[in-house]
Write an enzyme that holds these catalytic residues in place. Structure first.
Site, PDB file in Angstrom:
ATOM      1  N   PRO A 178     -19.202  55.407  -8.650  1.00 64.41           N
ATOM      2  CA  PRO A 178     -18.670  54.888  -7.381  1.00 64.41           C
ATOM      3  C   PRO A 178     -17.612  53.825  -7.650  1.00 64.41           C
ATOM      4  O   PRO A 178     -17.835  52.910  -8.438  1.00 64.41           O
ATOM      5  CB  PRO A 178     -19.907  54.278  -6.702  1.00 64.41           C
ATOM      6  CG  PRO A 178     -20.869  53.992  -7.812  1.00 64.41           C
ATOM      7  CD  PRO A 178     -20.604  55.011  -8.864  1.00 64.41           C
TER       8      PRO A 178
ATOM      9  N   TYR B 184     -25.428  42.882  -4.370  1.00 64.56           N
ATOM     10  CA  TYR B 184     -25.316  43.090  -2.928  1.00 64.56           C
ATOM     11  C   TYR B 184     -26.710  43.066  -2.280  1.00 64.56           C
ATOM     12  O   TYR B 184     -27.690  42.706  -2.920  1.00 64.56           O
ATOM     13  CB  TYR B 184     -24.516  44.373  -2.658  1.00 64.56           C
ATOM     14  CG  TYR B 184     -23.109  44.271  -3.226  1.00 64.56           C
ATOM     15  CD1 TYR B 184     -22.242  43.257  -2.791  1.00 64.56           C
ATOM     16  CD2 TYR B 184     -22.656  45.118  -4.228  1.00 64.56           C
ATOM     17  CE1 TYR B 184     -20.968  43.119  -3.323  1.00 64.56           C
ATOM     18  CE2 TYR B 184     -21.374  44.978  -4.773  1.00 64.56           C
ATOM     19  CZ  TYR B 184     -20.539  43.980  -4.316  1.00 64.56           C
ATOM     20  OH  TYR B 184     -19.278  43.835  -4.849  1.00 64.56           O
TER      21      TYR B 184
ATOM     22  N   ARG C 113     -29.103  53.144  -7.088  1.00 65.67           N
ATOM     23  CA  ARG C 113     -28.475  52.392  -8.185  1.00 65.67           C
ATOM     24  C   ARG C 113     -29.091  50.999  -8.250  1.00 65.67           C
ATOM     25  O   ARG C 113     -29.205  50.328  -7.210  1.00 65.67           O
ATOM     26  CB  ARG C 113     -26.968  52.283  -7.971  1.00 65.67           C
ATOM     27  CG  ARG C 113     -26.258  51.731  -9.192  1.00 65.67           C
ATOM     28  CD  ARG C 113     -24.739  51.787  -9.109  1.00 65.67           C
ATOM     29  NE  ARG C 113     -24.198  52.160 -10.413  1.00 65.67           N
ATOM     30  CZ  ARG C 113     -22.945  52.004 -10.789  1.00 65.67           C
ATOM     31  NH1 ARG C 113     -22.043  51.508  -9.956  1.00 65.67           N
ATOM     32  NH2 ARG C 113     -22.550  52.360 -12.001  1.00 65.67           N
TER      33      ARG C 113
ATOM     34  N   THR D 172     -14.894  51.404  -5.575  1.00 66.57           N
ATOM     35  CA  THR D 172     -14.285  50.837  -4.375  1.00 66.57           C
ATOM     36  C   THR D 172     -12.776  50.802  -4.529  1.00 66.57           C
ATOM     37  O   THR D 172     -12.263  50.327  -5.535  1.00 66.57           O
ATOM     38  CB  THR D 172     -14.836  49.410  -4.157  1.00 66.57           C
ATOM     39  OG1 THR D 172     -16.193  49.532  -3.776  1.00 66.57           O
ATOM     40  CG2 THR D 172     -14.072  48.659  -3.066  1.00 66.57           C
TER      41      THR D 172
ATOM     42  N   GLN E 174     -22.201  56.759  -1.509  1.00 66.89           N
ATOM     43  CA  GLN E 174     -22.904  55.528  -1.888  1.00 66.89           C
ATOM     44  C   GLN E 174     -23.027  54.627  -0.659  1.00 66.89           C
ATOM     45  O   GLN E 174     -22.024  54.235  -0.063  1.00 66.89           O
ATOM     46  CB  GLN E 174     -22.186  54.785  -3.021  1.00 66.89           C
ATOM     47  CG  GLN E 174     -23.132  53.717  -3.605  1.00 66.89           C
ATOM     48  CD  GLN E 174     -22.495  52.782  -4.601  1.00 66.89           C
ATOM     49  OE1 GLN E 174     -21.386  52.293  -4.366  1.00 66.89           O
ATOM     50  NE2 GLN E 174     -23.190  52.496  -5.697  1.00 66.89           N
TER      51      GLN E 174
ATOM     52  N   HIS F 159     -26.962  51.924  -2.697  1.00 67.05           N
ATOM     53  CA  HIS F 159     -26.405  50.890  -3.587  1.00 67.05           C
ATOM     54  C   HIS F 159     -27.377  49.706  -3.634  1.00 67.05           C
ATOM     55  O   HIS F 159     -27.356  48.837  -2.769  1.00 67.05           O
ATOM     56  CB  HIS F 159     -25.041  50.445  -3.072  1.00 67.05           C
ATOM     57  CG  HIS F 159     -24.223  49.665  -4.050  1.00 67.05           C
ATOM     58  ND1 HIS F 159     -24.764  49.068  -5.177  1.00 67.05           N
ATOM     59  CD2 HIS F 159     -22.891  49.387  -4.097  1.00 67.05           C
ATOM     60  CE1 HIS F 159     -23.803  48.456  -5.854  1.00 67.05           C
ATOM     61  NE2 HIS F 159     -22.650  48.644  -5.211  1.00 67.05           N
ATOM     62  N   GLY F 160     -28.215  49.706  -4.651  1.00 65.31           N
ATOM     63  CA  GLY F 160     -29.182  48.613  -4.804  1.00 65.31           C
ATOM     64  C   GLY F 160     -28.797  47.692  -5.947  1.00 65.31           C
ATOM     65  O   GLY F 160     -29.641  46.974  -6.479  1.00 65.31           O
ATOM     66  N   ALA F 161     -27.491  47.706  -6.319  1.00 64.30           N
ATOM     67  CA  ALA F 161     -27.060  47.011  -7.544  1.00 64.30           C
ATOM     68  C   ALA F 161     -26.026  45.926  -7.274  1.00 64.30           C
ATOM     69  O   ALA F 161     -25.692  45.618  -6.126  1.00 64.30           O
ATOM     70  CB  ALA F 161     -26.482  48.044  -8.518  1.00 64.30           C
TER      71      ALA F 161
ATOM     72  N   GLY G  48     -16.360  55.602 -14.845  1.00 63.35           N
ATOM     73  CA  GLY G  48     -15.655  54.906 -13.770  1.00 63.35           C
ATOM     74  C   GLY G  48     -14.156  54.806 -14.014  1.00 63.35           C
ATOM     75  O   GLY G  48     -13.377  55.683 -13.618  1.00 63.35           O
TER      76      GLY G  48
END
Ligand code: FNR
Ligand code: 8K6
Length: 347
Positions: free
Chosen positions: A25, A178, A225, A27, A100, A173-175, A316
Site C-alpha cells: 500500500p 495510526y 497489517r 499513499t 487498505q 491498516h492496523g500499523a 513498495g
C-alpha cells in the site's frame, strides 16, 4: 527464471494469486477534492496488475480518518464508483486488488473535515501535516465508548463498500502509528476502560474491528497489517510485546487471508521485541500466511521465502519506480531506481 516467488499461491479456498509478489500500500495523495479516485489512478493501478495482489493506497473509512491531503475514501457513493473503475481495470488486466482501510486517529487534522480528532487517549503528537507546516497536530479527544462502537461499525461499512466497489478483499491498516496501532501501544493508550491497561484490553479494538469486518465480508476477504515495533509517530515501550503476543494468539484462531508486517526496513531490530525484526517476531508468533516487507530486493525476498521466513513479499518503492516490476524481474531486466521525486506524479 523459475522461482517460487513467481508461481501461484492460494490464500484460501476462494482466492488464488498468480504469484507471491504484492504491491505494498502506497499513499500518493492524488485523489480529487471529493476524495474520489481519478482516471490517472485507474491507469496507475491497471499498469501494475501483474502483481499477484495489489494493495491499494490507504483509503479512509470516514471523514475524521483523514490526516493527509487528497487521500481517497470509501464512504460516499461517488468514491465507491470511482474505485469500481480502478478494480474493473485491474481485473481486466488479470490482476487482483485489496483495499487498505484507514483511520489515522490522532494523526488526523480538522483542516480536512468538520469535527474532532479521535484517539484512544488525549495524547497528541509533535509536528505538523507533511508539506503543510501551518497545520500543527492537535491534542486528540479520547474516544468515548460510543465513539469506539461507531468507529468499529464504520470499518465494517467501509469493508462492505470495498466489496461493492469490486475489491477482492480488504487489508485493515492496523500499523504505522495510526488509529488501531495507537490502541496497541502504551505510548498512545492510557485508557482505563475495557480498551486499555492490559494486553487483552489493548487488543480489544483491533479484534473488534477484525471481527466486524469478517462478519461483513467474510474471513477469506479480510487481511490485517500490524507494526509490532513502534517506529512511526510513536515511542517504543518494552511492555508492548505482551500486547502483540496476546493479539497474535487471538488472530491465530481467525483464518485471515494474510497478516502483513508494517515496516520500512525489515533488517531493523526492536529492543521492545527482544531484539527481533518485524518478520522474525511475527513468524514466531503467528501461524497463518505472513507477508514480509521492508527494503527487500527480488533476490533478498527470494531467499527469505526459500528460508521460510515469510510466505509472500510486498514491494513498495520499487513498484512506484517500475510499473512493470514483475516483468522486469522475471526477465532479469534492470530496475529503475526509486527516488522520492517520483512521488510528484503517477507513472
Ligand atoms: C508507504 N507505506 C504505506 N504503508 C501503508 O500501510 N499504507 C500506506 O498508505 C503507505 N503509504 C506509503 C507511501 C509511500 C510514498 C511510501 C514510500 C511508503 C509503507 C509501504 O507500504 C512499505 O511498507 C514501505 O515502503 C517498505 O517497503 P519498500 O518500499 O522498502 O519495498
Ligand atoms: C506512511 C504514510 C505516509 C503518507 C505520506 C505520503 C508522502 C510521504 C512520502 C515520503 C516517503 C519517504 C518514506 C520514508 C518515511 C519514513 C517513515 C519511518
Amino acid at each position: 527464471m523459475t522461482t517460487e516467488l513467481l508461481l501461484p499461491f492460494k490464500l484460501n479456498s476462494t482466492i488464488e494469486l498468480k504469484n507471491r509478489i504484492l504491491m505494498a500500500p502506497l499513499t500518493r495523495c492524488m485523489a480529487d477534492e471529493n476524495l474520489v479516485p481519478t482516471q490517472a489512478m485507474v491507469e496507475y493501478y491497471a499498469r501494475r496488475a501483474e502483481a499477484g495482489l495489489i494493495i491499494s493506497e490507504a483509503t479512509i473509512i470516514r471523514p475524521d480518518a483523514q490526516g493527509y491531503p487528497n487521500t481517497p475514501g470509501l464512504f460516499t457513493s461517488e468514491q465507491i464508483q470511482g474505485w469500481q473503475k480502478v478494480t474493473d481495470a485491474v481485473h481486466a488486466n488479470g490482476g487482483k486488488i485489496f483495499a487498505q482501510l484507514w483511520h489515522v486517529g490522532r494523526v488526523a487534522h480538522p483542516h480536512f473535515f468538520d469535527g474532532e480528532v479521535l484517539a484512544p487517549s488525549a495524547i497528541g503528537i509533535e509536528g505538523s501535516v507533511p508539506r503543510m507546516r501551518e497545520l500543527t497536530y492537535q491534542t486528540p479527544k479520547a474516544a468515548t465508548s460510543e465513539d469506539i462502537q461507531s468507529l468499529i461499525a464504520d470499518y465494517a461499512k467501509a469493508a462492505e463498500n470495498a466489496v461493492e466497489a469490486g475489491f477482492d478483499g480488504v487489508e485493515i491498516h492496523g500499523a504505522n502509528g495510526y488509529l488501531i496501532d495507537q490502541f496497541l501501544h502504551y505510548a498512545a493508550n492510557e485508557r482505563e476502560d475495557e480498551y486499555g491497561q492490559t494486553p487483552e484490553n489493548m487488543s480489544r479494538f483491533a479484534l473488534d474491528v477484525v471481527d466486524a469486518v469478517i462478519s461483513a465480508i467474510g474471513t477469506d476477504k479480510t487481511a490485517l497489517r500490524l507494526s509490532p515495533g513502534a517506529y512511526f509517530n510513536m515511542s517504543e515501550d518494552n511492555r508492548d510485546k505482551a500486547v502483540f503476543d496476546y493479539l497474535l494468539a487471538q488472530l491465530n484462531t481467525r483464518q485471515l487471508a494474510y497478516l502483513h508486517g508494517g515496516i520500512f526496513d525489515d533488517s531493523m531490530r526492536f529492543a521492545s521485541l527482544e531484539d527481533m525484526t518485524t518478520s522474525e517476531y511475527l513468524r514466531a508468533n503467528y501461524s497463518g500466511t505472513l507477508v514480509g516487507v521492508g527494503s527487500y530486493s527480488f533476490e533478498s525476498a527470494k531467499d527469505a521465502i526459500e528460508e521460510n521466513r515469510f510466505d509472500l513479499i510486498a514491494i513498495g518503492r520499487p513498484f512506484i519506480a517500475n510499473p512493470d516490476y514483475v516483468s522486469r524481474i522475471s526477465q532479469g531486466k534492470e530496475l529503475v531506481v526509486y527516488d522520492d521525486a517520483m512521488l510528484a506524479e503517477l507513472i
